[in-house]
Design a protein around this motif. Structure first.
Motif, mmCIF file in Angstrom:
data_model
loop_
_atom_site.group_PDB
_atom_site.id
_atom_site.type_symbol
_atom_site.label_atom_id
_atom_site.label_comp_id
_atom_site.label_asym_id
_atom_site.label_seq_id
_atom_site.Cartn_x
_atom_site.Cartn_y
_atom_site.Cartn_z
ATOM 1 N N CYS A 15 33.034 27.736 22.617
ATOM 2 C CA CYS A 15 32.081 27.848 23.747
ATOM 3 C C CYS A 15 31.925 29.281 24.208
ATOM 4 C CB CYS A 15 32.431 26.906 24.894
ATOM 5 S SG CYS A 15 32.259 25.189 24.410
ATOM 6 N N THR A 16 31.995 29.510 25.504
ATOM 7 C CA THR A 16 31.572 30.803 26.053
ATOM 8 C C THR A 16 32.350 31.954 25.410
ATOM 9 O OG1 THR A 16 31.134 29.607 28.095
ATOM 10 C CG2 THR A 16 31.107 32.009 28.222
ATOM 11 N N GLU A 17 31.581 32.904 24.852
ATOM 12 C CA GLU A 17 32.234 33.987 24.117
ATOM 13 C C GLU A 17 32.742 35.095 25.055
ATOM 14 O OE1 GLU A 17 28.309 36.377 22.635
ATOM 15 O OE2 GLU A 17 28.764 34.448 21.702
ATOM 16 N N LEU A 39 30.291 22.883 36.406
ATOM 17 C CA LEU A 39 29.886 21.585 35.865
ATOM 18 C C LEU A 39 29.947 21.674 34.346
ATOM 19 C CD1 LEU A 39 26.978 20.948 38.384
ATOM 20 C CD2 LEU A 39 29.308 20.038 38.441
ATOM 21 N N GLY A 40 30.963 21.075 33.765
ATOM 22 C CA GLY A 40 31.220 21.152 32.330
ATOM 23 C C GLY A 40 32.328 22.139 32.031
ATOM 24 N N PHE A 41 33.570 21.608 31.813
ATOM 25 C CA PHE A 41 34.671 22.561 31.529
ATOM 26 C C PHE A 41 35.219 22.438 30.113
ATOM 27 C CE2 PHE A 41 36.926 19.140 34.069
ATOM 28 C CZ PHE A 41 37.712 18.597 33.049
ATOM 29 N N LYS A 45 38.129 26.764 29.305
ATOM 30 C CA LYS A 45 38.140 28.209 29.019
ATOM 31 C C LYS A 45 37.504 28.989 30.172
ATOM 32 C CE LYS A 45 36.748 31.416 25.342
ATOM 33 N NZ LYS A 45 35.911 31.546 24.117
ATOM 34 N N THR A 46 36.264 28.636 30.533
ATOM 35 C CA THR A 46 35.610 29.379 31.628
ATOM 36 C C THR A 46 36.265 29.065 32.973
ATOM 37 O OG1 THR A 46 33.852 27.716 31.449
ATOM 38 C CG2 THR A 46 33.355 29.933 30.640
ATOM 39 N N SER A 47 36.858 27.878 33.095
ATOM 40 C CA SER A 47 37.581 27.563 34.347
ATOM 41 C C SER A 47 38.718 28.567 34.538
ATOM 42 C CB SER A 47 38.190 26.154 34.309
ATOM 43 O OG SER A 47 37.366 25.246 33.652
ATOM 44 N N MET A 65 34.146 19.977 37.077
ATOM 45 C CA MET A 65 33.897 18.570 36.741
ATOM 46 C C MET A 65 33.534 18.396 35.267
ATOM 47 S SD MET A 65 31.564 17.460 39.999
ATOM 48 C CE MET A 65 32.228 17.516 41.671
ATOM 49 N N ASP A 66 34.026 17.320 34.699
ATOM 50 C CA ASP A 66 33.657 16.962 33.316
ATOM 51 C C ASP A 66 33.941 15.476 33.130
ATOM 52 O OD1 ASP A 66 33.304 16.975 30.343
ATOM 53 O OD2 ASP A 66 33.441 19.149 30.584
ATOM 54 N N LEU A 67 33.704 14.990 31.924
ATOM 55 C CA LEU A 67 33.963 13.581 31.606
ATOM 56 C C LEU A 67 35.436 13.393 31.252
ATOM 57 C CD1 LEU A 67 30.812 13.011 29.379
ATOM 58 C CD2 LEU A 67 31.138 12.245 31.751
ATOM 59 N N SER A 100 29.490 10.564 35.219
ATOM 60 C CA SER A 100 28.752 11.811 35.067
ATOM 61 C C SER A 100 29.068 12.688 36.278
ATOM 62 C CB SER A 100 27.240 11.526 35.056
ATOM 63 O OG SER A 100 26.497 12.719 35.145
ATOM 64 N N TYR A 101 28.889 14.003 36.128
ATOM 65 C CA TYR A 101 29.109 14.833 37.322
ATOM 66 C C TYR A 101 28.069 14.564 38.402
ATOM 67 C CZ TYR A 101 26.478 18.168 34.271
ATOM 68 O OH TYR A 101 25.609 18.767 33.395
ATOM 69 N N THR A 102 26.914 14.009 38.030
ATOM 70 C CA THR A 102 25.927 13.678 39.072
ATOM 71 C C THR A 102 26.504 12.632 40.032
ATOM 72 O OG1 THR A 102 24.928 12.101 37.551
ATOM 73 C CG2 THR A 102 23.859 14.246 37.744
ATOM 74 N N MET A 127 26.600 26.054 35.941
ATOM 75 C CA MET A 127 26.123 24.836 35.257
ATOM 76 C C MET A 127 26.188 25.032 33.748
ATOM 77 S SD MET A 127 23.008 23.328 37.663
ATOM 78 C CE MET A 127 22.405 22.288 36.351
ATOM 79 N N ASP A 128 27.167 24.363 33.133
ATOM 80 C CA ASP A 128 27.367 24.471 31.676
ATOM 81 C C ASP A 128 27.765 23.099 31.147
ATOM 82 O OD1 ASP A 128 27.663 25.419 29.124
ATOM 83 O OD2 ASP A 128 29.617 26.349 29.475
ATOM 84 N N GLY A 129 26.938 22.093 31.477
ATOM 85 C CA GLY A 129 27.311 20.730 31.115
ATOM 86 C C GLY A 129 26.363 20.082 30.134
HETATM 87 C C1 LIG Z 1 29.560 23.531 26.688
HETATM 88 S S1 LIG Z 1 30.816 22.507 27.276
HETATM 89 C C2 LIG Z 1 31.513 23.434 28.613
HETATM 90 C C3 LIG Z 1 32.202 24.653 28.145
HETATM 91 C C4 LIG Z 1 32.978 25.439 29.190
HETATM 92 N N1 LIG Z 1 32.161 25.757 30.362
HETATM 93 C C5 LIG Z 1 33.473 26.719 28.568
HETATM 94 O O1 LIG Z 1 32.646 27.574 28.224
HETATM 95 O O2 LIG Z 1 34.684 26.857 28.395
HETATM 96 C C6 LIG Z 1 29.890 21.257 28.092
HETATM 97 C C7 LIG Z 1 30.712 20.185 28.773
HETATM 98 O O3 LIG Z 1 29.869 19.457 29.631
HETATM 99 C C8 LIG Z 1 30.345 18.135 29.685
HETATM 100 N N2 LIG Z 1 29.283 17.244 30.146
HETATM 101 C C9 LIG Z 1 28.073 17.031 29.571
HETATM 102 N N3 LIG Z 1 27.371 16.138 30.292
HETATM 103 C C10 LIG Z 1 28.148 15.773 31.346
HETATM 104 C C11 LIG Z 1 27.965 14.888 32.445
HETATM 105 N N4 LIG Z 1 26.826 14.203 32.619
HETATM 106 N N5 LIG Z 1 28.976 14.746 33.339
HETATM 107 C C12 LIG Z 1 30.136 15.442 33.173
HETATM 108 N N6 LIG Z 1 30.353 16.319 32.159
HETATM 109 C C13 LIG Z 1 29.370 16.481 31.251
HETATM 110 C C14 LIG Z 1 30.791 17.833 28.257
HETATM 111 O O4 LIG Z 1 31.742 16.780 28.245
HETATM 112 C C15 LIG Z 1 31.358 19.173 27.823
HETATM 113 O O5 LIG Z 1 32.751 19.215 27.952
#
Ligand SMILES: C[S@@+](CC[C@H](N)C(=O)[O-])C[C@H]1O[C@@H](n2cnc3c(N)ncnc32)[C@H](O)[C@@H]1O
Length: 246
Positions: A15-17, A39-41, A45-47, A65-67, A100-102, A127-129
């Motif tokens: 993911c994030t470089e 949103l999306g961890f 890494k970015t956390s 937040m994530d799944l 979902s995070y929503t 927002m990276d989800g």
């Molecule tokens: C690109 S990754 C995040 C990468 C992270 N930010 C990093 O760079 O280290 C996207 C994440 O969003 C989560 N995601 C996607 N849709 C989601 C939703 N509706 N609710 C919660 N998490 C979600 C996925 O499970 C995934 O882990």
């Protein structure tokens, strides 16, 4: 914690470089957002990078937040392992959702709502989800309720589309989707059609694969409509008058 110290143990995670993590870290140091939301961890890494910058400042907290299912991904350590590895677990509250995070944001809005007003909570939202219009168009409006005036949203993967995503373009559930849905840059559409047209957004900066949006310092949070919950005893004449039918 210095950037090199947090990044070294995380460098093999996807993911994030590094260059983007560095910008994110430097931005947190400069802007000092007290309450952050991610949103999306995935593996965290970015956390960890955001938490390291907050730690360097000596203040601030990240809710991320994530799944729930990401905890069971094989092959990489999960967010708890990575936060423990860099010693920053106390700066981050991971929120795991089976929906979902929503849905989790709905709960935050409930907690922040008093009467008819939602008190904003966050200074910065990353927002990276999902990246899909269906999820993240809604997410943007939920986030706007919770973002303080003067706060920032960072959208990752501005250029993302199903067709250009290594993972999504092969996903079985994408195969029957229309061509335009798969080709569309859905984050770009959200930024262009929703964020850039929102009356409370002051600035939008797009650089490479990121879009930054600032909420106006004078954005209104207290101006809300009057809501009537009517019972059958209310006279129909009164209702017709309110609805401008008379
Ligand atoms: C690109 S990754 C995040 C990468 C992270 N930010 C990093 O760079 O280290 C996207 C994440 O969003 C989560 N995601 C996607 N849709 C989601 C939703 N509706 N609710 C919660 N998490 C979600 C996925 O499970 C995934 O882990």
């Amino acid at each position: 914690m210095k950037f090199k110290d947090v990044y070294a143990p995380l460098k093999d995670l996807p993911c994030t470089e590094e260059s983007q993590c560095r910008v994110l870290y430097d931005w947190i140091l400069k802007m000092r957002p007290a309450e952050c939301l991610e949103l999306g961890f995935l593996y965290g890494k970015t956390s960890c990078v955001i938490a390291a910058a907050l730690d360097e400042i000596g203040a601030g907290h990240l809710t991320s937040m994530d799944l729930t299912l990401v905890l069971d991904h094989q092959g990489n350590p999960n967010i708890h392992d990575n936060l423990a590895k860099v010693g920053l677990a106390d700066r981050v509250t991971p929120v795991l959702s089976t929906v979902s995070y929503t849905w989790e944001l709905k709960k935050v809005i409930e907690a922040q709502s008093h009467g008819n007003v939602c008190e904003p909570k966050y200074d910065f939202v990353f927002m990276d989800g999902a990246h899909f219009w269906e999820t993240d168009a809604c997410t943007f409006f939920l986030v706007m309720k919770l973002l303080k005036p003067g706060g920032w949203i960072l959208f990752d993967d501005y250029m993302w589309s199903v067709d250009t995503s290594d993972w999504w373009h092969k996903a079985p559930e994408m195969q029957d989707k229309p061509k335009d849905f798969r080709a569309e840059r859905q984050v770009e559409r959200i930024v262009t059609l929703l964020v850039s047209q929102h009356p409370d957004i002051e600035t939008v900066l797009v650089r490479d694969n990121w879009a930054w949006a600032k909420k106006r310092d004078d954005a209104q949070t207290k101006k809300t409509p009057t809501v009537f919950h009517l019972t059958k005893t209310i006279a129909m004449d009164w209702l017709r008058q309110k609805l401008h039918l008379n």
